[in-house]
Design a protein around this motif. Structure first.
Motif, mmCIF file in Angstrom:
data_model
loop_
_atom_site.group_PDB
_atom_site.id
_atom_site.type_symbol
_atom_site.label_atom_id
_atom_site.label_comp_id
_atom_site.label_asym_id
_atom_site.label_seq_id
_atom_site.Cartn_x
_atom_site.Cartn_y
_atom_site.Cartn_z
ATOM 1 N N MET A 1 0.883 -1.078 -0.032
ATOM 2 C CA MET A 1 -0.095 -0.216 0.031
ATOM 3 C C MET A 1 0.832 1.222 0.040
ATOM 4 N N TYR A 2 0.806 1.764 1.042
ATOM 5 C CA TYR A 2 1.306 3.216 1.690
ATOM 6 C C TYR A 2 2.316 3.923 0.598
ATOM 7 N N ASP A 3 1.535 4.514 -0.452
ATOM 8 C CA ASP A 3 2.215 5.106 -1.361
ATOM 9 C C ASP A 3 3.548 5.962 -0.999
ATOM 10 N N ASP A 4 3.432 6.711 0.332
ATOM 11 C CA ASP A 4 4.653 7.508 0.559
ATOM 12 C C ASP A 4 5.695 6.789 1.132
ATOM 13 N N ASN A 5 5.547 5.686 1.458
ATOM 14 C CA ASN A 5 6.516 4.649 1.916
ATOM 15 C C ASN A 5 7.685 4.582 1.399
ATOM 16 N N PRO A 6 8.784 5.253 1.782
ATOM 17 C CA PRO A 6 10.081 5.206 1.097
ATOM 18 C C PRO A 6 10.675 3.799 1.170
ATOM 19 N N THR A 7 10.065 2.836 2.085
ATOM 20 C CA THR A 7 10.930 1.577 2.282
ATOM 21 C C THR A 7 10.375 0.435 1.569
ATOM 22 N N LEU A 8 9.510 0.682 0.732
ATOM 23 C CA LEU A 8 8.895 -0.447 0.008
ATOM 24 C C LEU A 8 9.913 -1.184 -1.024
ATOM 25 N N VAL A 9 10.906 -0.662 -1.651
ATOM 26 C CA VAL A 9 11.759 -1.136 -2.672
ATOM 27 C C VAL A 9 12.021 -2.422 -2.125
ATOM 28 N N GLU A 43 -9.023 5.338 -9.861
ATOM 29 C CA GLU A 43 -7.686 5.051 -9.424
ATOM 30 C C GLU A 43 -7.715 5.031 -8.045
ATOM 31 N N SER A 44 -7.021 4.214 -7.554
ATOM 32 C CA SER A 44 -6.666 4.084 -5.816
ATOM 33 C C SER A 44 -5.527 4.097 -5.329
ATOM 34 N N TYR A 45 -5.634 4.669 -4.174
ATOM 35 C CA TYR A 45 -4.509 5.132 -3.395
ATOM 36 C C TYR A 45 -4.663 4.633 -1.794
ATOM 37 N N GLY A 46 -3.655 4.377 -1.155
ATOM 38 C CA GLY A 46 -3.834 3.936 0.325
ATOM 39 C C GLY A 46 -3.885 2.555 0.413
ATOM 40 N N CYS A 47 -4.677 2.046 1.443
ATOM 41 C CA CYS A 47 -4.462 0.831 2.028
ATOM 42 C C CYS A 47 -5.345 -0.166 1.162
ATOM 43 N N GLN A 48 -5.304 -1.536 1.548
ATOM 44 C CA GLN A 48 -5.966 -2.585 0.776
ATOM 45 C C GLN A 48 -7.565 -2.221 1.030
ATOM 46 N N MET A 49 -7.786 -1.818 2.257
ATOM 47 C CA MET A 49 -9.190 -1.330 2.168
ATOM 48 C C MET A 49 -9.854 -0.537 1.153
ATOM 49 N N LEU A 234 -10.243 -8.681 5.108
ATOM 50 C CA LEU A 234 -9.913 -7.482 5.299
ATOM 51 C C LEU A 234 -10.576 -6.660 6.358
ATOM 52 N N GLY A 235 -9.730 -5.676 7.118
ATOM 53 C CA GLY A 235 -10.287 -4.665 7.904
ATOM 54 C C GLY A 235 -9.395 -4.031 8.650
ATOM 55 N N GLN A 236 -9.701 -2.715 9.261
ATOM 56 C CA GLN A 236 -8.685 -1.983 9.987
ATOM 57 C C GLN A 236 -8.469 -2.639 11.261
ATOM 58 N N ASN A 237 -9.059 -3.455 11.643
ATOM 59 C CA ASN A 237 -8.790 -4.276 13.242
ATOM 60 C C ASN A 237 -9.456 -5.735 12.814
ATOM 61 N N VAL A 238 -9.044 -6.506 12.343
ATOM 62 C CA VAL A 238 -9.882 -7.625 12.002
ATOM 63 C C VAL A 238 -10.051 -8.548 13.206
#
Ligand code: 5AD
Ligand code: SF4
Length: 480
Positions: A1-9, A43-49, A234-238
């Motif tokens: 997800m997390y579009d601004d996450n520099p760590t994902l590479v 277009e979708s951004y953000g989490c899997q939700m 899926l859920g914010q807090n399954v």
């Protein structure tokens, strides 16, 4: 997800970074564009939700006769499903709205709509001040889309950001967008009641509510019958899933639900995300252990490794408590992989406290993490109560230290798998070569291996690991 996450590479596992902002469509629908049929582009951004919600939106539009398209130039309706979790996510969306505005100028009559978390957060600002959009629809108002489109077509602004206490879209069969035909998401609950002090989600997505358990099982069964072999609940807090059967008044807990879905078919794999450490019970862990088709992988965000910071974050557990939870998971399922979300530089965090986050990465032996630096969100408890006092350079440096350590820990975690053989669900061709498949093992690690005749996506196979990077296991197919 997390579009601004520099760590994902190289580290992303559950959420495909490539998909941020990608235009989603359904293969079949995209083949033909008959005259007179209205098209939507999303277009979708953000989490899997959010990605999962886009599939609900697509289904609602499909009912209205709309077809999906990947080409925004021909779209009658351009939708952007937005994320508010960090400032950068919102900035990206604003940039995209300017692009859509140009398309709209070339094709008058095209409607632009903002969906999701930003809709709720910015409401009228998007409509009135920036005048870039015709529709603003919050995450609980998607059923209202057709009506709001009609309103907008009449020249008025279509807005509904009402947050519901009941809406779960239980009866809507999501239109699977850009699906690999093997893995799918099933939304089981919506909203969040946790009130972590840094998080905007309780404000953008509202109160927690759980979906009818039978509708979840029905969706899983339908997916299995259509050839899917893995579902992610899926859920914010399954783990705080709780549904009362109105007829019997019996309560279905998350552990019960896991079991119900696991029983759909032994060849249907079950994953779930996200777990709050406070809610994951022994009952859930034993249910996971009992069923081979429930994947041995838990995303268990720690956020910080320090008890004082955890208290400020209102996470309701401390360092020791979290460590005991991790011990318990490994005790019950020694082969379980655990991953995390980590925030660097939360308000008033000291260097010593940051060190405790680093040591937690090693203690928990996370297979991977999503890592961020703190970004203050308006309206949250942290924004109201605490000063965002860690300088940006310090936040970034701490984040880099976290990323460096997590990369090492992930690499060591993966190297431990060399020589082992895993059951893998084939998802498709590897990114680099059509001579190779990619697929994941139960622990959610991506494996890449040469194809053998007779196998196709959706099949299970056994793969022996010969090599590893911090992100991928490289192997060869072997007999069971
Ligand atoms: N700043 C930085 N990261 C955040 N997250 C949530 N809110 C913020 C924020 N204000 C992270 C948390 C959460 C994940 C979805 O995003 O780690 O688990
Ligand atoms: Fe972003 Fe959170 Fe909303 Fe998902 S729920 S879109 S991560 S703000």
């Amino acid at each position: 997800m997390y579009d601004d996450n520099p760590t994902l590479v190289g580290l992303t596992k559950t959420i495909d970074e490539q998909r941020q902002g990608e235009a989603f469509f359904q293969e079949q629908a995209a083949e033909a564009h008959p005259e007179g049929v209205r098209h939507f582009y999303i277009e979708s951004y953000g989490c899997q939700m959010n990605f999962s919600d886009s599939e609900i939106v697509a289904s609602i539009l499909g009912q209205e006769g709309y077809q999906s398209t990947r080409n925004m130039e021909i779209a009658d309706l351009i939708l952007i499903n937005t994320c508010s979790i960090r400032e950068k996510a919102e900035d990206t969306v604003r940039k995209r709205l300017r692009v859509f505005d140009k398309v709209k100028n070339n094709r008058p009559g095209t409607l632009v709509g903002v969906l999701g978390c930003m809709a709720e957060r910015l409401k009228t600002k998007l409509l009135d001040e920036e005048k870039l959009v015709d529709l603003v629809i919050g995450p609980d108002a998607y059923r209202d889309l057709p009506k709001l489109i009609a309103t907008a077509e009449d020249g008025d602004k279509g807005i509904n950001v009402f947050l519901s206490r009941e809406e779960t879209y239980a009866d809507i069969n999501p239109m699977r967008l850009d699906s690999n035909g093997v893995t799918a998401f099933i939304s089981i609950m919506r909203g969040c009641d946790n009130m972590c002090s840094f998080c905007v989600v309780p404000f953008t997505r509202g109160r927690e509510r759980s979906r009818n358990a039978f509708s979840i099982v029905a969706e899983a069964t339908d997916l299995y019958e259509r050839g899917y072999r893995e579902v992610t609940l899926l859920g914010q807090n399954v783990d705080s899933y709780k549904w009362e059967n109105p007829e019997t008044e019996e309560t279905v807990t998350f552990a019960n639900l896991l079991e119900m879905v696991a029983l759909v078919h032994p060849d249907l794999r079950i994953r779930f995300s996200t777990s709050h450490p406070k809610d994951i019970t022994d009952e859930v862990l034993y249910t996971m252990k009992k069923y081979d088709n429930i994947c041995k992988y838990i995303h268990l965000p720690v956020q910080s490794g320090n008890s004082r910071v955890l208290d400020l974050m209102n996470r309701t557990y401390d360092r020791e408590w979290y460590m005991n939870k991790v011990r318990r998971i490994y005790e019950i399922m020694p082969d379980c992989a655990i991953s995390s979300d980590i925030i660097a530089g939360f308000c008033s965090e000291t260097e010593e406290e940051h060190q405790e986050t680093l040591s937690m990465i090693e203690f928990a032996n996370y297979s991977m993490s999503y890592m961020f630096y703190y970004s203050e969100r308006p309206g949250t408890m942290a924004a109201r109560k605490y000063e965002d006092d860690i300088p940006l350079e310090v936040k970034k440096r701490r984040l880099q230290e976290i990323i460096r350590l997590q990369t090492q820990v992930s690499f060591a975690h993966n190297k431990q798998d060399i020589g082992k053989t895993f059951k893998v669900l084939i998802e498709g061709d590897s990114r680099k070569s059509d001579q190779q498949f990619k697929g994941r093992n139960s622990q959610n690690k991506m494996l890449v291996f040469d194809k053998q005749p007779g196998y196709q996506p959706g099949d299970y196979c056994y793969v022996k690991v010969n090599d590893a990077t911090s992100a991928t296991l490289i192997g060869e197919m072997v007999q069971a």
